[in-house]
Design a protein around this motif. Sequence first.
Motif, PDB file in Angstrom:
ATOM      1  N   THR A 253      22.874 -65.341  -1.266  1.00 41.51           N
ATOM      2  CA  THR A 253      22.906 -66.670  -0.631  1.00 41.51           C
ATOM      3  C   THR A 253      23.664 -66.689   0.685  1.00 41.51           C
ATOM      4  N   LEU A 254      24.305 -65.580   1.049  1.00 45.07           N
ATOM      5  CA  LEU A 254      25.104 -65.559   2.273  1.00 45.07           C
ATOM      6  C   LEU A 254      24.287 -65.909   3.522  1.00 45.07           C
ATOM      7  N   PRO A 255      23.051 -65.408   3.672  1.00 41.32           N
ATOM      8  CA  PRO A 255      22.291 -65.807   4.867  1.00 41.32           C
ATOM      9  C   PRO A 255      22.074 -67.312   4.966  1.00 41.32           C
ATOM     10  N   ALA A 256      21.745 -67.949   3.841  1.00 46.23           N
ATOM     11  CA  ALA A 256      21.506 -69.399   3.871  1.00 46.23           C
ATOM     12  C   ALA A 256      22.790 -70.162   4.120  1.00 46.23           C
ATOM     13  N   VAL A 257      23.865 -69.759   3.441  1.00 41.99           N
ATOM     14  CA  VAL A 257      25.151 -70.436   3.656  1.00 41.99           C
ATOM     15  C   VAL A 257      25.633 -70.195   5.078  1.00 41.99           C
TER      16      VAL A 257
ATOM     17  N   ARG B 110      34.319 -74.679  14.246  1.00 40.57           N
ATOM     18  CA  ARG B 110      33.748 -73.344  14.449  1.00 40.57           C
ATOM     19  C   ARG B 110      34.674 -72.265  13.886  1.00 40.57           C
ATOM     20  N   ALA B 111      35.986 -72.470  14.026  1.00 43.38           N
ATOM     21  CA  ALA B 111      36.928 -71.491  13.488  1.00 43.38           C
ATOM     22  C   ALA B 111      36.863 -71.453  11.961  1.00 43.38           C
ATOM     23  N   LEU B 112      36.786 -72.619  11.325  1.00 41.01           N
ATOM     24  CA  LEU B 112      36.679 -72.659   9.869  1.00 41.01           C
ATOM     25  C   LEU B 112      35.406 -71.954   9.412  1.00 41.01           C
ATOM     26  N   ALA B 113      34.293 -72.275  10.060  1.00 37.32           N
ATOM     27  CA  ALA B 113      33.025 -71.662   9.681  1.00 37.32           C
ATOM     28  C   ALA B 113      33.089 -70.144   9.833  1.00 37.32           C
ATOM     29  N   GLY B 114      33.658 -69.669  10.941  1.00 36.15           N
ATOM     30  CA  GLY B 114      33.752 -68.238  11.175  1.00 36.15           C
ATOM     31  C   GLY B 114      34.611 -67.529  10.152  1.00 36.15           C
TER      32      GLY B 114
ATOM     33  N   ALA C  78      23.883 -69.664   7.729  1.00 34.74           N
ATOM     34  CA  ALA C  78      23.086 -70.453   8.679  1.00 34.74           C
ATOM     35  C   ALA C  78      23.486 -71.913   8.680  1.00 34.74           C
ATOM     36  N   ALA C  79      23.980 -72.392   7.535  1.00 31.65           N
ATOM     37  CA  ALA C  79      24.334 -73.812   7.419  1.00 31.65           C
ATOM     38  C   ALA C  79      25.825 -74.065   7.536  1.00 31.65           C
TER      39      ALA C  79
ATOM     40  N   VAL D  93      24.793 -80.495   1.946  1.00 32.69           N
ATOM     41  CA  VAL D  93      24.005 -79.812   2.974  1.00 32.69           C
ATOM     42  C   VAL D  93      22.932 -78.925   2.360  1.00 32.69           C
ATOM     43  N   LEU D  94      23.260 -78.191   1.312  1.00 30.16           N
ATOM     44  CA  LEU D  94      22.307 -77.233   0.738  1.00 30.16           C
ATOM     45  C   LEU D  94      21.444 -77.831  -0.371  1.00 30.16           C
ATOM     46  N   GLY D  95      21.838 -78.977  -0.905  1.00 32.14           N
ATOM     47  CA  GLY D  95      21.005 -79.673  -1.878  1.00 32.14           C
ATOM     48  C   GLY D  95      20.727 -78.888  -3.134  1.00 32.14           C
TER      49      GLY D  95
END
Length: 398
Positions: free
Chosen positions: A13-17, A56-60, A19-20, A112-114
């Motif tokens: 699931t890492l690619p989907a997470v 952006r820092a949190l996401a990274g 991306a979102a 977000v991911l539903g």
Amino acid sequence: MLSEPSTATVRATLPAVGAAIGDIADLFYRKLFEAHPELLRDLFNRGNQASGTQRRALAGSIAAFATQLVEHPDTRPDVMLDRIAHKHASLGVTAAQYDVVHTHLFAAIAEVLGDAVTPEVAAAWDEVYWLMANALIAIEERLYAQQGVVAGDVWRDWVVADRTEETEDVVTFRIRPADGAPAPGFRPGQYVSVQTELPDGARQIRQYSLSCAPGSPLRSITVKRVHGAGAPDGEVSRHLHAHVRPGDLLRVSAPYGDLVLKSSDAPLLLASAGIGCTPVLAMLEHLAETGHRTPVTVVHGDRSPAGHALRADHAALTGKLPDASAHFWYEDPEPGHPADRTGLVDLGGLAIAPGTHAYLCGPLPFMRSVRAQLLAQGVPAADIHYEVFGPDLWLAQD
């Protein structure tokens, strides 16, 4: 280490997470501040929230931590965790606040991911979160204990002894504890947080490097006034410049920060740009006081000599070392400045001694450029250390 079932789920699931993750971070902060407006008022930097850099820092950091868990399960990204933990400690973050973050972060993930967030996916990412959170809590507890403070209570009142106008937009405040007790020790390169009450009642917090050596009788912080397009950009620096005078009180945290000189006789390269020179000044003063004798190369980039804060100190402290040289680049130099030191910092003409340890501080594009140049000259990545003023976007942009 992630459990085996969670590792498989996170990897899938890492690619989907990933991306979102930007949308998740944005929704997380909206939910968090709706439920706890006091956190935006008195803990989080409103300027970073307005610009989106904190999101952006949190996401990274989340994406980088999860990637590390699945790709390198036997190691932990300690450099990233230490940097975050030091920042949290300087703010007085408590273990209980990780529960609050968890509540709103996972609500954002689910929204977000539903339907993609099955019970298995939720459990796997819950495991990721608590591995990261508990690692940070443990580091922060150790940092609090080292300073002899209680989590959430890192603050002391300090008196401003004097202020010096370094440039048109930079001022140095020399401060001492208001209670007359000894100032806490620190390591060259560390910073303190300053909590400032603004006209609207918010108690905003900003970090400033200590620009003096640990042996100095007073502590010094050097503040660059940020000219933002409007509030809240630069609201704290502008307030300090306009209103703080000798005799005033500042609310200051214990010192923290992981960009510190290692106890080593290795050759050093100290590279800075703009106000990033402040931790370098503390390092240079410490090296001079302790009789450092191996080569030190000092590199600095700025827009002009007039805008180079603490320029005379930068050169004078370098001159106190027996085997050191200073190299200053200016985009808009004064007449007579060497042509090969005009423009952006270029290490091509400098001899980098074998075994050099490099310390970088300044805007992210500057540090990326210098790091790439050092790697090209054979300096190992493990020997290149950096400090970002504000949210660490290095991982977010990789």
